[in-house]
Every structure is written in structure tokens, then in C-alpha cells.
Write a protein that holds these residues in place. Structure first.
Motif, PDB file in Angstrom:
ATOM      1  N   SER A  17      34.639  42.010  81.182  1.00 38.71           N
ATOM      2  CA  SER A  17      33.611  41.840  80.203  1.00 38.71           C
ATOM      3  C   SER A  17      34.180  40.192  79.162  1.00 38.71           C
ATOM      4  O   SER A  17      34.594  40.456  78.734  1.00 38.71           O
ATOM      5  N   LEU A  18      33.076  39.745  78.976  1.00 35.78           N
ATOM      6  CA  LEU A  18      32.988  38.285  78.180  1.00 35.78           C
ATOM      7  C   LEU A  18      31.907  38.283  77.485  1.00 35.78           C
ATOM      8  O   LEU A  18      30.851  38.801  78.485  1.00 35.78           O
ATOM      9  N   ARG A  19      31.644  37.866  76.474  1.00 35.28           N
ATOM     10  CA  ARG A  19      30.606  37.447  75.809  1.00 35.28           C
ATOM     11  C   ARG A  19      30.271  36.070  75.343  1.00 35.28           C
ATOM     12  O   ARG A  19      31.971  35.998  75.013  1.00 35.28           O
ATOM     13  N   LEU A  20      29.455  35.360  75.596  1.00 34.03           N
ATOM     14  CA  LEU A  20      29.477  33.855  75.452  1.00 34.03           C
ATOM     15  C   LEU A  20      28.031  33.916  74.472  1.00 34.03           C
ATOM     16  O   LEU A  20      26.953  34.164  74.732  1.00 34.03           O
ATOM     17  N   SER A  21      28.459  32.796  73.499  1.00 33.12           N
ATOM     18  CA  SER A  21      27.381  33.009  72.408  1.00 33.12           C
ATOM     19  C   SER A  21      27.520  30.925  71.943  1.00 33.12           C
ATOM     20  O   SER A  21      27.907  30.281  72.346  1.00 33.12           O
ATOM     21  N   CYS A  22      26.372  30.109  72.322  1.00 35.28           N
ATOM     22  CA  CYS A  22      25.893  29.141  71.842  1.00 35.28           C
ATOM     23  C   CYS A  22      24.247  29.423  70.792  1.00 35.28           C
ATOM     24  O   CYS A  22      24.136  29.787  70.777  1.00 35.28           O
ATOM     25  N   ALA A  23      24.981  27.694  70.226  1.00 38.26           N
ATOM     26  CA  ALA A  23      23.332  27.443  68.780  1.00 38.26           C
ATOM     27  C   ALA A  23      24.060  25.935  68.860  1.00 38.26           C
ATOM     28  O   ALA A  23      24.282  25.249  69.046  1.00 38.26           O
ATOM     29  N   ALA A  24      22.344  26.130  69.116  1.00 38.03           N
ATOM     30  CA  ALA A  24      21.543  24.650  68.587  1.00 38.03           C
ATOM     31  C   ALA A  24      21.364  23.958  67.368  1.00 38.03           C
ATOM     32  O   ALA A  24      20.162  25.166  66.707  1.00 38.03           O
ATOM     33  N   SER A  25      21.832  23.362  66.964  1.00 38.14           N
ATOM     34  CA  SER A  25      21.354  22.999  66.128  1.00 38.14           C
ATOM     35  C   SER A  25      21.317  21.066  65.406  1.00 38.14           C
ATOM     36  O   SER A  25      20.973  20.304  65.682  1.00 38.14           O
ATOM     37  N   GLY A  26      19.829  21.020  64.472  1.00 36.69           N
ATOM     38  CA  GLY A  26      19.568  19.395  64.324  1.00 36.69           C
ATOM     39  C   GLY A  26      18.365  19.759  63.383  1.00 36.69           C
ATOM     40  O   GLY A  26      18.141  21.038  63.171  1.00 36.69           O
ATOM     41  N   SER A  27      17.517  18.516  63.639  1.00 42.00           N
ATOM     42  CA  SER A  27      16.520  18.944  62.522  1.00 42.00           C
ATOM     43  C   SER A  27      15.031  18.436  63.746  1.00 42.00           C
ATOM     44  O   SER A  27      15.465  17.380  64.760  1.00 42.00           O
ATOM     45  N   GLY A  28      13.844  18.218  63.400  1.00 44.69           N
ATOM     46  CA  GLY A  28      12.984  17.718  64.374  1.00 44.69           C
ATOM     47  C   GLY A  28      12.895  17.850  65.651  1.00 44.69           C
ATOM     48  O   GLY A  28      12.130  16.603  66.322  1.00 44.69           O
ATOM     49  N   PHE A  29      13.163  19.510  66.496  1.00 40.71           N
ATOM     50  CA  PHE A  29      12.720  19.532  67.338  1.00 40.71           C
ATOM     51  C   PHE A  29      12.633  20.840  67.133  1.00 40.71           C
ATOM     52  O   PHE A  29      12.631  22.001  66.097  1.00 40.71           O
ATOM     53  N   VAL A  30      11.569  21.651  68.229  1.00 44.80           N
ATOM     54  CA  VAL A  30      11.207  22.838  68.765  1.00 44.80           C
ATOM     55  C   VAL A  30      12.577  23.080  70.412  1.00 44.80           C
ATOM     56  O   VAL A  30      11.721  22.534  71.571  1.00 44.80           O
ATOM     57  N   ILE A  31      13.219  24.093  70.070  1.00 42.19           N
ATOM     58  CA  ILE A  31      13.313  24.083  71.336  1.00 42.19           C
ATOM     59  C   ILE A  31      12.521  25.829  72.406  1.00 42.19           C
ATOM     60  O   ILE A  31      12.318  25.793  72.422  1.00 42.19           O
ATOM     61  N   ASN A  32      12.778  24.633  73.866  1.00 39.14           N
ATOM     62  CA  ASN A  32      11.795  25.501  74.636  1.00 39.14           C
ATOM     63  C   ASN A  32      12.581  26.389  75.452  1.00 39.14           C
ATOM     64  O   ASN A  32      12.015  26.765  76.420  1.00 39.14           O
ATOM     65  N   ALA A  33      13.134  26.068  75.998  1.00 37.50           N
ATOM     66  CA  ALA A  33      14.939  26.850  76.455  1.00 37.50           C
ATOM     67  C   ALA A  33      16.522  26.394  76.479  1.00 37.50           C
ATOM     68  O   ALA A  33      16.752  25.376  76.512  1.00 37.50           O
ATOM     69  N   MET A  34      17.104  27.777  76.389  1.00 39.59           N
ATOM     70  CA  MET A  34      17.888  27.347  76.629  1.00 39.59           C
ATOM     71  C   MET A  34      19.277  28.017  77.857  1.00 39.59           C
ATOM     72  O   MET A  34      18.121  28.445  78.115  1.00 39.59           O
ATOM     73  N   SER A  70      20.521  36.592  77.047  1.00 37.40           N
ATOM     74  CA  SER A  70      18.900  37.077  75.822  1.00 37.40           C
ATOM     75  C   SER A  70      19.408  36.000  73.960  1.00 37.40           C
ATOM     76  O   SER A  70      20.747  34.968  74.348  1.00 37.40           O
ATOM     77  N   GLY A  71      19.083  35.961  73.701  1.00 38.38           N
ATOM     78  CA  GLY A  71      18.485  34.933  72.396  1.00 38.38           C
ATOM     79  C   GLY A  71      19.075  35.981  71.291  1.00 38.38           C
ATOM     80  O   GLY A  71      19.182  36.946  71.549  1.00 38.38           O
ATOM     81  N   GLY A  72      19.896  34.545  70.921  1.00 32.58           N
ATOM     82  CA  GLY A  72      20.907  35.793  69.495  1.00 32.58           C
ATOM     83  C   GLY A  72      19.867  35.650  68.251  1.00 32.58           C
ATOM     84  O   GLY A  72      18.601  35.887  68.078  1.00 32.58           O
ATOM     85  N   ASN A  73      20.818  36.094  67.099  1.00 28.20           N
ATOM     86  CA  ASN A  73      19.708  36.655  65.947  1.00 28.20           C
ATOM     87  C   ASN A  73      19.742  35.593  65.408  1.00 28.20           C
ATOM     88  O   ASN A  73      18.153  35.760  64.449  1.00 28.20           O
ATOM     89  N   ALA A  74      20.098  34.822  65.583  1.00 26.78           N
ATOM     90  CA  ALA A  74      19.460  34.028  64.748  1.00 26.78           C
ATOM     91  C   ALA A  74      19.030  32.640  65.139  1.00 26.78           C
ATOM     92  O   ALA A  74      18.641  32.419  66.999  1.00 26.78           O
ATOM     93  N   LYS A  75      18.251  31.590  64.801  1.00 27.17           N
ATOM     94  CA  LYS A  75      16.924  30.512  65.735  1.00 27.17           C
ATOM     95  C   LYS A  75      17.539  29.525  66.123  1.00 27.17           C
ATOM     96  O   LYS A  75      19.268  29.455  66.109  1.00 27.17           O
ATOM     97  N   ASN A  76      17.513  29.473  67.857  1.00 27.91           N
ATOM     98  CA  ASN A  76      17.873  29.008  68.801  1.00 27.91           C
ATOM     99  C   ASN A  76      19.506  29.048  68.705  1.00 27.91           C
ATOM    100  O   ASN A  76      20.630  28.232  69.191  1.00 27.91           O
ATOM    101  N   THR A  77      19.509  30.738  68.856  1.00 28.47           N
ATOM    102  CA  THR A  77      21.463  30.768  69.894  1.00 28.47           C
ATOM    103  C   THR A  77      21.022  31.669  70.934  1.00 28.47           C
ATOM    104  O   THR A  77      19.745  32.222  71.208  1.00 28.47           O
ATOM    105  N   VAL A  78      21.797  31.913  71.526  1.00 32.08           N
ATOM    106  CA  VAL A  78      21.551  32.207  73.283  1.00 32.08           C
ATOM    107  C   VAL A  78      22.729  33.048  73.488  1.00 32.08           C
ATOM    108  O   VAL A  78      24.020  32.455  72.637  1.00 32.08           O
ATOM    109  N   ILE A  79      22.997  34.050  74.009  1.00 34.70           N
ATOM    110  CA  ILE A  79      24.226  34.955  74.419  1.00 34.70           C
ATOM    111  C   ILE A  79      23.989  35.509  75.316  1.00 34.70           C
ATOM    112  O   ILE A  79      22.750  35.896  76.239  1.00 34.70           O
ATOM    113  N   LEU A  80      25.399  35.114  76.433  1.00 34.41           N
ATOM    114  CA  LEU A  80      25.552  35.911  78.274  1.00 34.41           C
ATOM    115  C   LEU A  80      26.459  36.560  77.668  1.00 34.41           C
ATOM    116  O   LEU A  80      27.357  36.759  77.345  1.00 34.41           O
ATOM    117  N   GLN A  81      26.047  38.261  77.905  1.00 31.17           N
ATOM    118  CA  GLN A  81      26.662  38.874  77.992  1.00 31.17           C
ATOM    119  C   GLN A  81      27.621  39.244  79.846  1.00 31.17           C
ATOM    120  O   GLN A  81      26.338  39.126  80.745  1.00 31.17           O
TER     121      GLN A  81
END
Length: 115
Positions: A17-34, A70-81
């Protein structure tokens, strides 16, 4: 401007197994999907899994039942298990973030499944 950063790749044995994490950062946007995409050597980039802001998920047939997005604990983060990994899962994995008609990609993280 949106920055997307992935982490968590590596070398794992078949069945592992592996767990991948992703975080999107910046300003002035609202993420619709990751989502996560992957590209193996000599092949085109393909969808692995996506998740919408409402929590709707979509998976490639090849990973259904083994991978979970799944969505991560922080805003605009996503996890792939990723469980029950196979050698054919070996690829560079890229995270994508979408807002409106725009999207941004991370630099990618390498996943190698080998004994």
C-alpha cells in the motif's frame, strides 16, 4: 495562481500500500474538483480517480476496489489510498485541481511497484 503539490510516492512490493497526498494553494479561487492521474513510461496520461467538492467520486475501472480517493483534513487537499498495488500501477502520479474552466497540475510523484 494555484499551486499543486503532491507527496507520498515511492517503491513498494506487489500487494503493498501507498498513500498519496495533494494540496492546492493560492487565493481567489474555489476548487470544484480534485483528482489523480498517472502516466506510465511510453503511455498517455490516464485518469485514476477524482472527487468533487460535493464528495462525488469517480474511479478508473483498473483501480476500483483497490484505490480510495478522499478529501484531506485541510481545505483543498486530497488523499489517494492505494492498496493491493500491482506492477502495472507503476507510473508517475499527478494531482489535478479544477476551478471553473481552469485547472492546475502538480509536478508528479513516482510510484514503483516491484519486488
Amino acid at each position: 495562481q494555484v499551486h499543486v503539490v503532491e507527496s507520498g510516492g515511492g517503491l513498494v512490493q506487489p500487494g503493498g500500500s501507498l498513500r498519496l497526498s495533494c494540496a492546492a494553494s493560492g487565493s481567489g479561487f474555489v476548487i470544484n474538483a480534485m483528482g489523480w492521474y498517472r502516466q506510465a513510461p511510453g503511455k498517455e496520461r490516464e485518469l485514476v480517480a477524482t472527487i468533487s467538492s460535493g464528495g462525488n467520486t469517480n474511479y478508473a475501472d483498473s483501480v476500483k476496489g483497490r484505490f480510495t480517493i478522499s478529501g484531506g483534513n485541510a481545505k483543498n487537499t486530497v488523499i489517494l489510498q492505494m492498496n493491493s498495488l500491482k506492477p502495472e500501477d507503476t507510473a508517475d502520479y499527478y494531482c489535478n485541481a479544477r476551478w471553473g474552466i481552469f485547472d492546475a497540475w502538480g509536478q508528479g510523484t513516482q510510484v514503483t511497484v516491484s519486488s
